[in-house]
Design a protein around this motif. Structure first.
Motif, PDB file in Angstrom:
ATOM      1  N   VAL A  59      -7.878   4.845   4.480  1.00 41.67           N
ATOM      2  CA  VAL A  59      -7.904   3.887   3.370  1.00 41.67           C
ATOM      3  C   VAL A  59      -8.797   2.700   3.747  1.00 41.67           C
ATOM      4  N   THR A  80       4.038  11.902  -0.317  1.00 41.64           N
ATOM      5  CA  THR A  80       3.827  10.495  -0.008  1.00 41.64           C
ATOM      6  C   THR A  80       3.548  10.339   1.479  1.00 41.64           C
ATOM      7  N   THR A 138      -3.938   8.195   7.803  1.00 45.08           N
ATOM      8  CA  THR A 138      -4.165   7.864   6.393  1.00 45.08           C
ATOM      9  C   THR A 138      -4.489   6.385   6.228  1.00 45.08           C
ATOM     10  N   ASP A 142      -8.112   6.697  -3.327  1.00 45.06           N
ATOM     11  CA  ASP A 142      -7.060   6.859  -4.319  1.00 45.06           C
ATOM     12  C   ASP A 142      -5.736   6.371  -3.723  1.00 45.06           C
ATOM     13  N   TYR A 143      -5.398   5.092  -3.965  1.00 44.52           N
ATOM     14  CA  TYR A 143      -4.153   4.554  -3.406  1.00 44.52           C
ATOM     15  C   TYR A 143      -3.607   3.477  -4.332  1.00 44.52           C
ATOM     16  N   GLU A 144      -2.334   3.134  -4.137  1.00 42.71           N
ATOM     17  CA  GLU A 144      -1.726   2.039  -4.898  1.00 42.71           C
ATOM     18  C   GLU A 144      -1.606   0.828  -3.983  1.00 42.71           C
ATOM     19  N   ILE A 203     -10.489   7.402   1.892  1.00 45.94           N
ATOM     20  CA  ILE A 203      -9.525   7.629   0.811  1.00 45.94           C
ATOM     21  C   ILE A 203      -9.639   6.451  -0.152  1.00 45.94           C
ATOM     22  N   LEU A 216       0.831  -1.212   0.000  1.00 47.11           N
ATOM     23  CA  LEU A 216       0.000   0.000   0.000  1.00 47.11           C
ATOM     24  C   LEU A 216       0.861   1.256   0.000  1.00 47.11           C
ATOM     25  N   THR A 217       0.628   2.113  -0.983  1.00 50.54           N
ATOM     26  CA  THR A 217       1.277   3.424  -1.026  1.00 50.54           C
ATOM     27  C   THR A 217       0.185   4.465  -1.236  1.00 50.54           C
ATOM     28  N   VAL A 218       0.235   5.523  -0.436  1.00 49.78           N
ATOM     29  CA  VAL A 218      -0.756   6.591  -0.581  1.00 49.78           C
ATOM     30  C   VAL A 218      -0.035   7.909  -0.800  1.00 49.78           C
ATOM     31  N   ARG A 219      -0.425   8.595  -1.852  1.00 47.08           N
ATOM     32  CA  ARG A 219       0.146   9.918  -2.131  1.00 47.08           C
ATOM     33  C   ARG A 219      -0.975  10.940  -2.117  1.00 47.08           C
ATOM     34  N   TYR A 220      -0.713  12.089  -1.493  1.00 48.04           N
ATOM     35  CA  TYR A 220      -1.673  13.197  -1.540  1.00 48.04           C
ATOM     36  C   TYR A 220      -1.220  14.160  -2.619  1.00 48.04           C
TER      37      TYR A 220
END
Lengths: 246, 249
Positions: B50, B19, B46, B57-59, B55, B7-11
């Motif tokens: 998720v 990041t 964050t 919008d995440y990878e 949220i 899991l990676t989350v960028r704003y």
């Protein structure tokens, strides 16, 4: 809504009347009669002369405010809740808001006639914009964290509207109606000086023309009392609709 | 079960991306309770946003019981730092908010009453959140989550706004109810003490962007009078060292 708070209205009224008395005493002209003679006059003419005018004014101002709220609040809330709608309607609202709509009275009277509707519509045209803008801003001012609990529950847009948007903006909507009320009293007075033989505006202007200052002041007092009563009704509405505020 | 893979989350912000979380891999078994600890701004909240579908919008991959996060289809209990109560609803209505949204307000009234009683809220049902104390508000938020009977429970610094005595009391009440229903739980906190007290497993995050530094099992979890024991302080020291980057990795 404590009794104590309402008692302060009496103190305020006493102070205003005392001031009035002092000024009438110093200036000593017929244009500023003593409050005592005005109150005696009011007592004598209220039932016979003023009541019918007060009834008309109350009806017009009440209808004007209610229509403004019934139309303005949904538009404002929808604008605040739907950014897309806001981007379409906001320019229109901003363009129309600053037009001195009181100057449109002849047009409104031409289209809606000399009867009640033109007066009610005039009040509505002026008050509705304040209500639209305040309702919209109330919704926009809700912190985004407020929505988190409901979003995590998978709530739909209508759920969120009912649980958050409407109650969160209710106090500000009522305040905008309060502010609108002050404006509405002024507009009412103006519209009632044309094309009618009823209403407090007509009564006050007519008394003035007849140089009957005692009647004129009696009319001003009653118009103020009408405004105060409407204020109290809005307070009552807040008490009923926003119980968490107390 | 909660499964988090890469899991990676960028704003997004004005000049590009920030990041918040990077390469998070974590599995929480059914009925486990996991404390995530890290410094302020490391993306702890964050992670919960998720998992609760706020949220989107995440990878990477985030699964709850094998399915993608879907707040409408799953029952997610979320307790926020500011408790997330609606000021215009009474304590009772706030506690039942989850049931109202999920099941149209229908539920096991006996169970509702039991939870309210356990949390000492039965006398406060008609009050508004503005009329009760911080500790009581916190208990309403806990009641709401348990009344929902969630599939997973997410808590964001749930006890940090309370004074020390109220905090420990509320933690104990929480553990007591949790122990009965054993919901898979993630508790995010910046307090090492709280992590040791409430987490069967403890996940330590690095400063921003948040990465997992270490996942440790907590042998002290559930021990009686834990706060008075020597092991408690030893463990606290150990975690403190890891956070400072001195300990074994």
């Amino acid at each position: 809504m404590s009794l104590k708070r309402y008692l302060t209205y009496f103190y305020a009224a006493a102070v205003v009347v005392a001031f009035w008395y002092i000024i009438s005493f110093i200036i000593h002209l017929p244009i500023i009669p003593s409050p005592i003679s005005v109150f005696i006059n009011l007592y004598g003419i209220f039932m016979s002369k003023i009541l019918v005018h007060a009834g008309f004014s109350l009806y017009r101002i009440f209808m004007g405010l209610m229509l403004s709220a019934l139309i303005g609040v949904p538009i404002g809330l929808a604008m605040g809740y739907t950014p897309h709608l806001d981007s379409i309607l906001s320019p229109v609202v901003y363009l129309l808001y600053p037009i001195p709509k009181i100057a449109l009275l002849p047009v409104v009277m031409l289209i809606f006639g000399l009867g009640e509707s033109s007066k009610i519509i005039m009040i509505m045209l002026i008050v509705i914009f304040q209500i639209i803008v305040s309702s919209r801003d109330a919704v926009k001012g809700i912190q985004k964290e407020t929505y988190f609990s409901l979003k995590s529950l998978g709530a739909g847009r209508m759920d969120i509207f009912r649980e958050i948007v409407l109650p969160a903006s209710m106090p500000e909507i009522l305040t905008s109606i309060r502010v609108g009320l002050g404006t509405a009293v002024s507009v009412l007075f103006f519209t009632e000086t044309f094309g009618t033989k009823y209403g407090m505006g007509y009564f006050i202007m007519d008394s003035w023309m007849r140089v009957n200052y005692l009647d004129m002041y009696s009319g001003i007092i009653i118009l103020s009392v009408i405004g105060l009563c409407l204020f109290l009704i809005i307070d009552l509405l807040e008490f009923l609709l926003c119980p968490w505020k107390h | 079960m909660i499964e988090i893979e890469d899991l990676t989350v960028r704003y997004r912000h004005k000049d590009g991306f920030f990041t918040a979380l990077e390469d998070i891999n974590l599995t929480i078994d059914d009925g486990d309770i996991c404390a995530v600890i890290g410094p302020s701004g490391c993306g702890k909240s964050t992670l919960l946003y998720v998992l609760s579908g706020i949220i989107k919008d995440y990878e990477g991959k985030v699964l709850i019981d094998g399915r993608d996060v879907d707040p409408a289809g799953q029952r997610i209990g979320l307790i926020l730092q500011d408790y997330g109560l609606l000021p215009w609803r009474t304590v009772y209505d706030n506690a039942l908010l989850g049931l109202k949204i999920k099941d149209g307000g229908k539920g096991d009234i006996k169970y509702v009453r039991y939870i309210m009683e356990q949390l000492g809220l039965d006398g406060l049902a008609g009050r508004y959140p503005g009329q009760i104390s911080g500790g009581q508000r916190q208990r309403v938020a806990i009641a709401r989550s348990f009344i929902l009977r969630p599939d997973i429970l997410l808590m964001d610094e749930p006890f940090s706004a309370l004074d020390a005595i109220t905090r420990e009391e509320t933690q104990d009440i929480f553990l007591k109810i949790w122990d009965r229903y054993k919901v898979s739980t993630i508790i995010v906190t910046h307090s090492i003490e709280e992590a040791i007290y409430l987490g069967r497993r403890i996940v330590i995050l690095s400063p921003s962007p948040g990465r997992i530094v270490k996942v440790m099992d907590n042998p002290l979890f559930g021990m009686d009078d834990l706060r008075l024991k020597n092991e408690f302080y030893m463990m606290e020291m150990e975690i403190r060292k890891i956070i400072k980057g001195e300990g074994p990795k």
